[in-house]
Motif scaffolding. Structure first.
Motif, PDB file in Angstrom:
ATOM      1  N   PRO A  78       0.747  -1.156   0.110  1.00 38.16           N
ATOM      2  CA  PRO A  78      -0.060   0.026  -0.009  1.00 38.16           C
ATOM      3  C   PRO A  78       0.841   1.561  -0.030  1.00 38.16           C
ATOM      4  O   PRO A  78       0.379   2.450  -0.337  1.00 38.16           O
ATOM      5  CB  PRO A  78      -0.935  -0.219   1.126  1.00 38.16           C
ATOM      6  N   SER A  79       1.853   1.140   0.411  1.00 37.58           N
ATOM      7  CA  SER A  79       2.963   2.299   0.440  1.00 37.58           C
ATOM      8  C   SER A  79       4.384   1.775  -0.194  1.00 37.58           C
ATOM      9  O   SER A  79       5.336   1.569   0.867  1.00 37.58           O
ATOM     10  CB  SER A  79       3.033   2.967   1.785  1.00 37.58           C
ATOM     11  N   PRO A  80       4.735   1.687  -1.520  1.00 42.34           N
ATOM     12  CA  PRO A  80       5.903   0.951  -1.857  1.00 42.34           C
ATOM     13  C   PRO A  80       7.117   2.177  -1.666  1.00 42.34           C
ATOM     14  O   PRO A  80       8.185   1.546  -1.710  1.00 42.34           O
ATOM     15  CB  PRO A  80       5.781   0.969  -3.519  1.00 42.34           C
ATOM     16  N   CYS A  81       6.910   3.346  -1.181  1.00 45.48           N
ATOM     17  CA  CYS A  81       7.982   4.254  -0.891  1.00 45.48           C
ATOM     18  C   CYS A  81       7.516   4.885   0.455  1.00 45.48           C
ATOM     19  O   CYS A  81       6.582   4.422   1.166  1.00 45.48           O
ATOM     20  CB  CYS A  81       8.099   5.488  -2.082  1.00 45.48           C
ATOM     21  N   PRO A  82       8.623   5.772   0.976  1.00 49.55           N
ATOM     22  CA  PRO A  82       8.408   6.111   2.347  1.00 49.55           C
ATOM     23  C   PRO A  82       7.158   6.838   2.566  1.00 49.55           C
ATOM     24  O   PRO A  82       6.519   6.629   3.819  1.00 49.55           O
ATOM     25  CB  PRO A  82       9.780   7.072   2.536  1.00 49.55           C
ATOM     26  N   GLU A  83       6.635   7.730   1.728  1.00 48.02           N
ATOM     27  CA  GLU A  83       5.383   8.322   2.112  1.00 48.02           C
ATOM     28  C   GLU A  83       4.240   8.158   0.851  1.00 48.02           C
ATOM     29  O   GLU A  83       4.791   8.767  -0.358  1.00 48.02           O
ATOM     30  CB  GLU A  83       5.569   9.742   2.174  1.00 48.02           C
ATOM     31  N   THR A  84       3.161   7.808   0.976  1.00 43.41           N
ATOM     32  CA  THR A  84       2.022   7.886   0.038  1.00 43.41           C
ATOM     33  C   THR A  84       0.838   8.487   0.363  1.00 43.41           C
ATOM     34  O   THR A  84       0.209   8.247   1.519  1.00 43.41           O
ATOM     35  CB  THR A  84       1.691   6.177  -0.304  1.00 43.41           C
ATOM     36  N   PRO A 124     -14.093  14.398  -1.597  1.00 41.61           N
ATOM     37  CA  PRO A 124     -14.508  15.310  -0.295  1.00 41.61           C
ATOM     38  C   PRO A 124     -14.329  14.298   0.991  1.00 41.61           C
ATOM     39  O   PRO A 124     -14.513  14.815   2.100  1.00 41.61           O
ATOM     40  CB  PRO A 124     -16.011  15.390  -0.692  1.00 41.61           C
ATOM     41  N   ARG A 125     -13.796  13.277   0.607  1.00 46.30           N
ATOM     42  CA  ARG A 125     -13.727  12.429   1.966  1.00 46.30           C
ATOM     43  C   ARG A 125     -12.209  12.674   2.425  1.00 46.30           C
ATOM     44  O   ARG A 125     -11.383  13.213   1.833  1.00 46.30           O
ATOM     45  CB  ARG A 125     -13.883  10.869   1.856  1.00 46.30           C
ATOM     46  N   PRO A 126     -11.841  12.140   3.573  1.00 48.11           N
ATOM     47  CA  PRO A 126     -10.579  12.502   4.251  1.00 48.11           C
ATOM     48  C   PRO A 126      -9.323  12.046   3.310  1.00 48.11           C
ATOM     49  O   PRO A 126      -9.498  10.895   2.755  1.00 48.11           O
ATOM     50  CB  PRO A 126     -10.565  11.903   5.537  1.00 48.11           C
ATOM     51  N   ALA A 127      -8.407  12.706   3.404  1.00 48.21           N
ATOM     52  CA  ALA A 127      -6.975  12.454   2.581  1.00 48.21           C
ATOM     53  C   ALA A 127      -6.332  11.621   3.891  1.00 48.21           C
ATOM     54  O   ALA A 127      -6.321  11.810   4.941  1.00 48.21           O
ATOM     55  CB  ALA A 127      -6.156  13.603   2.162  1.00 48.21           C
ATOM     56  N   ARG A 128      -5.725  10.772   3.433  1.00 47.97           N
ATOM     57  CA  ARG A 128      -4.471   9.937   4.232  1.00 47.97           C
ATOM     58  C   ARG A 128      -3.118  10.175   3.787  1.00 47.97           C
ATOM     59  O   ARG A 128      -2.953  10.182   2.557  1.00 47.97           O
ATOM     60  CB  ARG A 128      -4.906   8.530   4.277  1.00 47.97           C
ATOM     61  N   VAL A 129      -2.220  10.126   4.850  1.00 52.81           N
ATOM     62  CA  VAL A 129      -0.815   9.652   4.327  1.00 52.81           C
ATOM     63  C   VAL A 129      -0.218   8.454   5.110  1.00 52.81           C
ATOM     64  O   VAL A 129      -0.571   8.118   6.263  1.00 52.81           O
ATOM     65  CB  VAL A 129       0.080  11.018   4.656  1.00 52.81           C
ATOM     66  N   LEU A 130       0.208   7.717   4.199  1.00 53.84           N
ATOM     67  CA  LEU A 130       0.841   6.176   4.793  1.00 53.84           C
ATOM     68  C   LEU A 130       2.296   6.386   4.944  1.00 53.84           C
ATOM     69  O   LEU A 130       3.123   6.782   3.886  1.00 53.84           O
ATOM     70  CB  LEU A 130       0.513   5.229   3.677  1.00 53.84           C
ATOM     71  N   LEU A 131       2.935   6.038   6.034  1.00 60.47           N
ATOM     72  CA  LEU A 131       4.282   6.162   6.043  1.00 60.47           C
ATOM     73  C   LEU A 131       4.733   4.645   6.311  1.00 60.47           C
ATOM     74  O   LEU A 131       4.575   3.950   7.011  1.00 60.47           O
ATOM     75  CB  LEU A 131       4.593   6.909   7.247  1.00 60.47           C
ATOM     76  N   HIS A 132       5.357   4.221   5.228  1.00 62.39           N
ATOM     77  CA  HIS A 132       5.684   2.578   5.061  1.00 62.39           C
ATOM     78  C   HIS A 132       4.583   1.673   5.339  1.00 62.39           C
ATOM     79  O   HIS A 132       4.693   1.071   5.861  1.00 62.39           O
ATOM     80  CB  HIS A 132       6.934   2.505   5.871  1.00 62.39           C
ATOM     81  N   GLY A 133       3.648   2.321   4.724  1.00 61.78           N
ATOM     82  CA  GLY A 133       2.331   1.408   4.977  1.00 61.78           C
ATOM     83  C   GLY A 133       1.564   1.664   6.266  1.00 61.78           C
ATOM     84  O   GLY A 133       0.383   1.185   6.447  1.00 61.78           O
ATOM     85  N   HIS A 134       1.825   2.314   7.177  1.00 64.22           N
ATOM     86  CA  HIS A 134       1.011   2.506   8.348  1.00 64.22           C
ATOM     87  C   HIS A 134       0.502   3.921   8.234  1.00 64.22           C
ATOM     88  O   HIS A 134       0.841   5.101   7.579  1.00 64.22           O
ATOM     89  CB  HIS A 134       2.303   2.864   9.774  1.00 64.22           C
TER      90      HIS A 134
END
Length: 276
Positions: free
Chosen positions: A187-193, A199-209
């Motif tokens: 779900p996150s092949p690089c450090p930050e995705t 209109p729904r919440p945006a998310r940031v994944l750090l190494h998949g978390h």
């Protein structure tokens, strides 16, 4: 703070939304993303191939101060995109005449070779040869981030997959994220995705978390949709370059993207800059 070179299209867009008159406006990921980054304090240079019909970009009073020195001026007209949206504000059809943008790949490869100190952002859109560009960035050891666009993502995400783990940040929407996960196995092949979802919440994944999400505020009138995702990406990159934590950068990026939708689009022709 190093300059960020934003690789992508600058275009003349024809926008069609239900219950709205058609609009002819200035657009393109390179323009919207670089402008948002500059507004948030990041030195940004859009790198695009344009025709004489966009020769006056540097004088447009609606744009922030940008470094225009990396534009490639081609003999063809600038790229044009006709974009249709449905009632849910989702893109349903895109008609394209790439024009000058066909020179973008060769121009980009030249810039990668000539600017070793720069940070790069790649807006992965046709007609850019995305594998060639990502290969060159990786081979030269350049720092880069990237984003996708849903109409071309089914082709370009698998084409880009071998190099995605070298990126610092990838920006996708929810549908693109599903494709990204399928083709990379993560779900996150690089450090930050960073994942947006309208209109729904945006998310940031750090190494998949998942450390944080940020919901856009409701606005009384949406004046434009095109460029909101690019505005979010440019603002996020600017605040991360200033070492804000990902969650704080995402909050500011979502706010900037929401504010972008309330602004009038960059209608063509542009107003003249007043004499100084």
């Amino acid at each position: 703070m190093p300059r960020t070179i934003v690789i992508g299209n600058i275009s003349l867009d024809h926008i069609h939304r239900p219950h709205h008159p058609p609009v002819r406006q200035l657009g393109g990921a390179a323009l919207h993303l670089a402008a948002a980054a500059a507004r948030a304090g990041l030195p940004a240079a859009p790198a695009a191939a344009v025709g004489d019909d966009l020769a006056g970009l540097a004088g447009d009073p609606r744009l922030p101060a940008l470094d225009w020195s990396l534009l490639h001026h081609a003999p063809e007209p600038s790229a044009t995109f006709t974009i249709h949206y449905d009632e849910a504000e989702t893109v349903t059809a895109v008609t394209t005449d790439y024009g000058a943008a066909r020179h973008l790949t060769s121009h980009t490869l030249h810039l990668i070779d000539r600017h070793p100190q720069a940070v790069f952002h790649v807006s992965c859109r046709h007609p850019l040869d995305v594998p060639a560009v990502l290969h060159a960035l990786t081979e030269h050891g350049r720092v880069f981030s990237l984003d996708f666009h849903l109409p071309s993502a089914p082709q370009l995400i698998p084409a880009a997959a071998p190099w995605l783990h070298h990126a610092t940040t990838i920006f996708v929407n929810a549908q693109e994220h599903a494709l990204l996960t399928r083709h990379t196995g993560s779900p996150s092949p690089c450090p930050e995705t960073v994942i947006t979802d309208g209109p729904r919440p945006a998310r940031v994944l750090l190494h998949g978390h998942l450390p944080r999400s940020a919901a856009p505020a409701a606005v009384p009138t949406v004046r434009q949709i095109t460029g909101a995702g690019d505005t979010l990406a440019g603002t996020y990159l600017a605040h991360r370059a200033r070492h804000l934590p990902p969650a704080a950068a995402l909050d500011r990026a979502v706010h900037a993207a929401t504010r972008h939708t309330t602004r009038l689009p960059l209608i063509i022709p542009a107003p003249r800059r007043a004499p100084s």
